[in-house]
Design an enzyme around this catalytic site. Structure first.
Site, PDB file in Angstrom:
ATOM      1  N   GLY A  99       0.829  -1.195   0.000  1.00  0.00           N
ATOM      2  CA  GLY A  99       0.000   0.000   0.000  1.00  0.00           C
ATOM      3  C   GLY A  99       0.861   1.241   0.000  1.00  0.00           C
ATOM      4  O   GLY A  99       2.085   1.164  -0.092  1.00  0.00           O
ATOM      5  N   ASP A 214     -12.874   4.605   5.164  1.00  0.00           N
ATOM      6  CA  ASP A 214     -12.381   4.067   3.887  1.00  0.00           C
ATOM      7  C   ASP A 214     -12.987   2.691   3.610  1.00  0.00           C
ATOM      8  O   ASP A 214     -12.290   1.763   3.206  1.00  0.00           O
ATOM      9  CB  ASP A 214     -10.856   3.989   3.892  1.00  0.00           C
ATOM     10  CG  ASP A 214     -10.273   3.811   2.481  1.00  0.00           C
ATOM     11  OD1 ASP A 214     -10.961   4.189   1.503  1.00  0.00           O
ATOM     12  OD2 ASP A 214      -9.153   3.298   2.356  1.00  0.00           O
ATOM     13  N   SER A 408      21.749  11.253  -5.278  1.00  0.00           N
ATOM     14  CA  SER A 408      21.624   9.829  -4.945  1.00  0.00           C
ATOM     15  C   SER A 408      20.969   9.028  -6.070  1.00  0.00           C
ATOM     16  O   SER A 408      20.960   7.802  -6.032  1.00  0.00           O
ATOM     17  CB  SER A 408      20.775   9.673  -3.676  1.00  0.00           C
ATOM     18  OG  SER A 408      19.445  10.129  -3.930  1.00  0.00           O
TER      19      SER A 408
END
EC number: 2.7.11.1
Length: 542
Positions: A99, A214, A408
């Site tokens: 998720g 949700d 990076s």
């Protein structure tokens, strides 16, 4: 645009004006793909909990100050107790789901061999006090709700310097829609039984002062594969404690399931009833009640509130079922039934009037199409990003380099927050997080170069014929003019999507002339189609 709402959470009086665009679970998925999480056997290991079972805490908890000092003293910033390595007690196995905030793994308890699901949230994703509060609240809420038959049980919470780990019972019975589709036969009585379990969760939450915020099919999993398996609510990442009559303003949820008052930014616990009503409508018809070509269209439909009871299969569905759906989807929250009233409705009761005759088989096929995300399109987008010419992306390349201040090769949330204003981009904190979560495809907490290009290329570039053709050629290995099942499997295996079920989903969704393969015209139509999906597409960043 995707059909998933923002996963950034705020307490109600902290909400700032945001674009009304819920972006998400999703699941996905995918996470909103959700991690299946099976049930432990009797006598599980003692749960690792806070030292005393906490009552519902106030939403504004005093911050541990200084947070960094707490971590350096060996006390976790989130749980507020000595750090503990979850891997000393559990062996991590395969990934179960991913998720926006964490990855869920299979975890085996070393002393007993019992299997659990462990949601691991990287510490680097918890950069702000609000993030810490969110995870802390999720742990409190799951402990607070423990013991309900239809709510996944939190076995323990662990925190070390690198991550917060929530160990939960493992649900191995699959997602709600998957079970219905696999069974192949289905009736109003079966839909009533499923809705009864979902509303039972809502009733328990509301009676204990918790709003879920949700509710959607992807957040419900079956505990096991038996016919009588309980259905379990699994994700409380957006849930909050509330008092009767309390109103919230932050925009959360998922587009198909979001209540009109949430879009208006003034809502209470009745919003959960609306979401459950949308799920019931889908359980009976196979499609959501509010549908449009894009997210804004879905929101407009939700606000207008017109519900279709004339199209198939509604003429053959009982009046009791339609009555309950209507009373759960009232535009005025005060006119909606409460969870307790729904459980007493004659259609939904265990000994109630829901008929046992099979629903039309098209309901199941429509449900399958609605559930399936277009995985081929997601891979094709990445192929297009990888094949854009140097001239086309020179500006984006420079933008990436200017944001990647530590050279990076990846961009962090902090680098985005610092760099976007310098590029003249005004963006709210919630939009910044939505953007980061949508672009961070592999969920590692930073955006790499290809992810950045995929997320920032404008759709007019994507729609150029030569780009679409390049993507088509990537799949059409033998240059036959068609993408075959074997070619799909070969191409998607690279992205861990090459299983038989996914291939069948893609063919069913894209192959409009039903010849078992995908021609160029079908591929172009798919790439230019903006119909919403269960899990979000990457948002355009600029």
């Amino acid at each position: 645009m995707g059909a998933r709402a923002s996963r950034h959470r705020q307490s109600p009086d902290q909400s700032q004006s945001q674009s009304p665009s819920p972006h998400h679970k999703h699941h996905h998925h995918h996470q909103t793909t959700r991690a299946p999480k099976p049930k432990p056997k009797p006598q599980p290991p003692p749960p690792q909990q806070p030292r005393s079972q906490p009552p519902p805490p106030p939403r504004h908890q005093p911050q541990q100050a200084p947070q960094q000092a707490a971590a350096e003293d060996g006390v976790g910033r989130v749980l507020g107790r000595p750090m503990e390595d979850v891997r000393a007690t559990y062996t991590f196995g395969r990934e179960l789901g991913r998720g926006q905030f964490g990855v869920t793994y299979l975890a085996t308890h070393k002393p007993t061999g019992r299997r659990y699901a462990c949601k691991s949230i990287a510490a680097r994703k918890l950069a702000r006090p609000d993030d810490l509060d969110d995870v802390r609240r999720e742990v409190h809420i799951m402990h607070h709700l423990t013991g309900h038959r239809n709510i996944v049980e939190l076995r323990g919470a662990y925190e070390d310097r690198h991550s917060v780990n929530l160990v939960m019972e493992l649900c191995e019975g699959g997602e709600l829609f998957d079970r219905i589709i696999a069974r192949g036969h289905y009736s109003e009585r079966a839909a009533a039984a499923l809705c009864r379990e979902i509303v039972s969760v809502v009733h328990s939450c509301h009676s204990m002062g918790v709003m879920h915020r949700d509710l959607k099919p992807e957040n419900f999993l079956f505990l096991n594969k038996r016919e009588d398996s309980p259905l379990k609510a699994t994700d409380f990442g957006l849930s909050v404690f509330f008092k009767p009559g309390e109103q919230f303003r932050d925009l959360v949820g998922s587009a198909y399931y979001v209540a009109p008052e949430v879009l208006k930014r003034l809502y209470g616990a009745e919003a959960d009833i609306w979401s459950a009503g949308v799920i019931l409508y889908i359980l009976l018809s196979g499609v959501p009640p509010f549908w449009a070509e894009n997210e804004d269209g879905i929101f407009d439909a939700v606000l207008q509130g017109h519900i279709d009871f004339s199209s198939e299969p509604w003429p053959s569905i009982s009046s009791g079922a339609k009555d309950l759906v209507k009373r759960m989807l009232r535009q005025d929250p005060k006119e909606r039934l409460t969870a307790a009233e729904i459980l007493n409705h004659p259609w939904i009761r265990e000994d109630g009037e829901a008929p046992d005759k099979p629903l039309d088989i098209t309901v199941i096929s429509r449900m399958k199409q609605f559930r399936a995300m277009n995985k081929l399109k997601k891979v094709a987008l990445k192929v297009v990003a990888e094949n854009l010419s140097e001239e086309e992306i020179v500006g984006l390349k420079e933008m990436f380099k200017s944001l990647d201040t530590d050279n990076s090769g990846t961009i962090t949330l902090e680098e985005l927050r610092a760099g976007l204003p310098k590029l003249g981009t005004k963006i709210s904190e919630s939009e910044l997080r939505q953007l980061m979560e949508a672009a961070d495809v592999d969920g590692n907490g930073s955006i790499d170069y290809v992810e950045f290009i995929s997320a920032t290329m404008h759709m007019n570039r994507l729609e150029k014929e030569d780009h679409i053709y390049k993507a088509f050629e990537y799949f059409d290995k033998d240059h036959s003019g068609f993408i075959t099942v074997d070619e799909l499997e070969e191409a998607l295996t690279k992205y861990d999507m090459g299983d038989e079920a996914t291939i069948k989903e893609i063919i069913a969704e894209v192959d409009t002339d039903h010849d078992g393969r995908i021609n160029y015209q079908e591929f172009v139509a798919m790439m230019k189609n903006n119909s919403p999906e269960i899990v979000p597409n990457r948002r355009r960043m600029f």
